[in-house]
Scaffold this active site. Structure first.
Site, mmCIF file in Angstrom:
data_model
loop_
_atom_site.group_PDB
_atom_site.id
_atom_site.type_symbol
_atom_site.label_atom_id
_atom_site.label_comp_id
_atom_site.label_asym_id
_atom_site.label_seq_id
_atom_site.Cartn_x
_atom_site.Cartn_y
_atom_site.Cartn_z
ATOM 1 N N LYS A 100 0.831 -1.196 0.000
ATOM 2 C CA LYS A 100 0.000 0.000 0.000
ATOM 3 C C LYS A 100 0.873 1.256 0.000
ATOM 4 O O LYS A 100 2.038 1.213 0.403
ATOM 5 C CB LYS A 100 -0.874 0.036 1.259
ATOM 6 C CG LYS A 100 -1.902 -1.064 1.380
ATOM 7 C CD LYS A 100 -2.647 -0.948 2.709
ATOM 8 C CE LYS A 100 -3.680 -2.040 2.864
ATOM 9 N NZ LYS A 100 -4.822 -1.858 1.960
ATOM 10 N N ARG A 107 -10.246 -11.584 1.936
ATOM 11 C CA ARG A 107 -11.152 -12.609 1.398
ATOM 12 C C ARG A 107 -10.516 -14.001 1.456
ATOM 13 O O ARG A 107 -11.222 -15.005 1.523
ATOM 14 C CB ARG A 107 -11.565 -12.237 -0.028
ATOM 15 C CG ARG A 107 -10.441 -12.197 -1.019
ATOM 16 C CD ARG A 107 -10.790 -11.404 -2.266
ATOM 17 N NE ARG A 107 -10.851 -9.976 -1.983
ATOM 18 C CZ ARG A 107 -11.195 -9.046 -2.881
ATOM 19 N NH1 ARG A 107 -11.557 -9.420 -4.096
ATOM 20 N NH2 ARG A 107 -11.213 -7.781 -2.561
#
Length: 491
Positions: free
Chosen positions: A268, A342
């Site tokens: 990120k 996920r």
């Protein structure tokens, strides 16, 4: 918190509600507390409040000296409730929260907001006054006048008025505070093993069954998603199972527990990465909710399955292009290591499904796309149609604002992989929140009522305080989850 029938001695502040109208503000409620707020006292207070410009607008705060007839009170704090015909439980909660946050340094407060909705007032004061200071040294610790209000006394019109509502509100507020504490604890002190240990201590104290899988047990069990995400960190992953057995109806809760998310190899940007301390807010919420279900003795069985990992880049981290095998056998091509939530949720959902639940709810700070679609205060709710709508409705009723979102069939093909059963992301930026939910849907057992809550924005407030929400962890969606569980328990 305490309940009282009269204003006790040494009361620093009396908090009253003020509604607005074309004819000026009014003190609410109108028909209660006549023995405390007589007509003369009400008239004097309204004169004072009007003189300093109080309008009764929602969450407006106005503090004036107490009338001489209120000889036990030093001052009166009027908090705006807005238009009288629009005052509901959530507005009372918000106004109480604003009032509670403004009363730092106060020892004893009495309030008549309890006459409007005792439970909402109690939740609002508790959550509005919440603070988190365990990492401040003496040099920066809150001074006495910065400490949260020490005691709230709720004025009620009858001796037996609302005892159960007050007890329930306190338990709910404590559960929200527990989730906030977890979220606000920095990743230096809340890594997977420590998170699991703290959850275990709380669960065992509440009489819950607890199972903790360490990295060896995860490998032996085939939890490829949790291991894949966690293998870049020196602090190995965990999977925690907490179970409360209160009745035949089974509810499975699954919460994303990424104790810090750098994005892994798909790293990120540095700016605002510190906010990724909140990436375990889903796990915090389901742990707190399971504890709360037990404390409320609800007639259902609630089992939380909580995967915990730290997503770091290193020589051992998974790479874009790797293929991992999820718990249960599904293979996934990892196209982006920053779509890690996920992967751990998929393992946990399959494991939760082995308990044959009637309902399954997963909670995660899953996608930045949630904030693009719905902003920072509105959770997205996806899942099987009827249960999705039910969860979203209950979320709005308790003030957490869940909003039902679709799972468009045409987006499913974008998760196809050339070399594995699934890819973990689509190769475009459209409908990212929905694509993530469609990925999770692949792991939900057939016939189970399922809801997925994406709380990427609502779980962590990076802006200024509002209502009963302070800066940092919010505890969303604990109140939604317990409302759903209570609703199921009442079927």
């Amino acid at each position: 918190m305490a309940r009282t029938l009269t204003i006790g001695p040494d009361t620093d502040v009396l908090v009253i509600g003020l509604t607005s109208s074309e004819n000026g503000p009014s003190i609410a409620p109108d028909d209660l507390f006549g023995d405390v707020l007589t007509d003369d006292i009400r008239a004097e207070l309204l004169d004072q409040l009007g003189a300093v410009g109080a309008k009764g607008k929602a969450e407006e705060l106005t503090r004036v000296p107490a009338p001489a007839a209120l000889d036990n009170v030093t001052s009166v704090l009027a908090v705006g409730l807005g238009a009288a015909d629009k005052v509901d439980a959530e507005q009372i909660r918000r106004s109480a929260g604003v009032a509670g946050r403004s009363l730092n340094g106060t020892e004893l407060v009495a309030t008549t907001l309890s006459g409007l909705d005792l439970g909402a007032a109690a939740e609002g004061f508790y959550l509005g006054a919440y603070s988190f200071n365990p990492f401040r040294s003496e040099k920066s610790a809150p001074k006495p006048d910065e400490q949260p209000v020490a005691r709230i006394e709720f004025l009620v019109p009858e001796a037996d008025f609302g005892e159960e509502a007050l007890f329930r509100a306190q338990l709910i507020a404590e559960a929200v505070a527990t989730a906030r504490d977890f979220v606000n604890t920095p990743p230096s002190h809340l890594y997977p093993a420590e998170f699991a240990s703290r959850a275990q201590v709380l669960a065992e104290a509440a009489g819950l069954e607890v199972e903790v899988l360490d990295e060896k047990a995860l490998e032996a069990g085939g939890y490829g998603g949790v291991l894949g995400v966690g293998k870049g960190s020196a602090r190995p992953p965990r999977l925690v199972r907490l179970s409360y057995s209160g009745g035949p109806r089974k509810i499975a809760l699954v919460g994303k527990g990424i104790t810090f998310d750098t994005g892994g190899i798909s790293i990120k940007p540095a700016q605002n990465m510190e906010n990724m301390t909140s990436d375990m807010a889903g796990a915090a919420a389901v742990i707190a909710t399971t504890l709360l279900a037990a404390r409320l003795s609800l007639p259902v069985t609630v089992t939380a399955t909580v995967p915990m990992a730290e997503n770091m880049p290193s020589a051992t981290a998974q790479r874009p292009g790797d293929v991992l095998t999820q718990y249960g056998g599904t293979t996934v091509e990892v196209l982006n290591t920053d779509a890690e939530g996920r992967l751990i949720l998929a393992d946990a959902i399959v494991r939760a499904g082995e308990d044959s639940p009637d309902y399954l709810i997963d909670v995660a700070t899953l996608t930045g796309a949630q904030m693009v679609a719905l902003g920072t205060r509105t959770p997205g709710v996806m899942g099987t149609d009827d249960f999705r709508d039910r969860v979203a409705r209950l979320s709005r009723e308790v003030g957490e604002n869940g909003w039902a979102m679709p799972l468009p069939a045409e987006l499913r093909a974008d998760l196809n992989s050339k070399i594995a059963d699934l890819a973990n992301v689509a190769q475009h930026r459209w409908g990212g929140m929905l694509s993530a939910a469609l990925f999770l849907k692949e792991f939900v057992p057939e016939g189970v009522e399922w809801a997925h809550l994406d709380v990427a924005g609502p779980a962590y407030n990076t802006g200024g305080p509002f209502g009963y929400i302070g800066k940092g962890g919010t505890g969303v969606p604990v109140r939604t989850l317990i409302a759903v569980i209570e609703d199921i328990a009442g079927e």
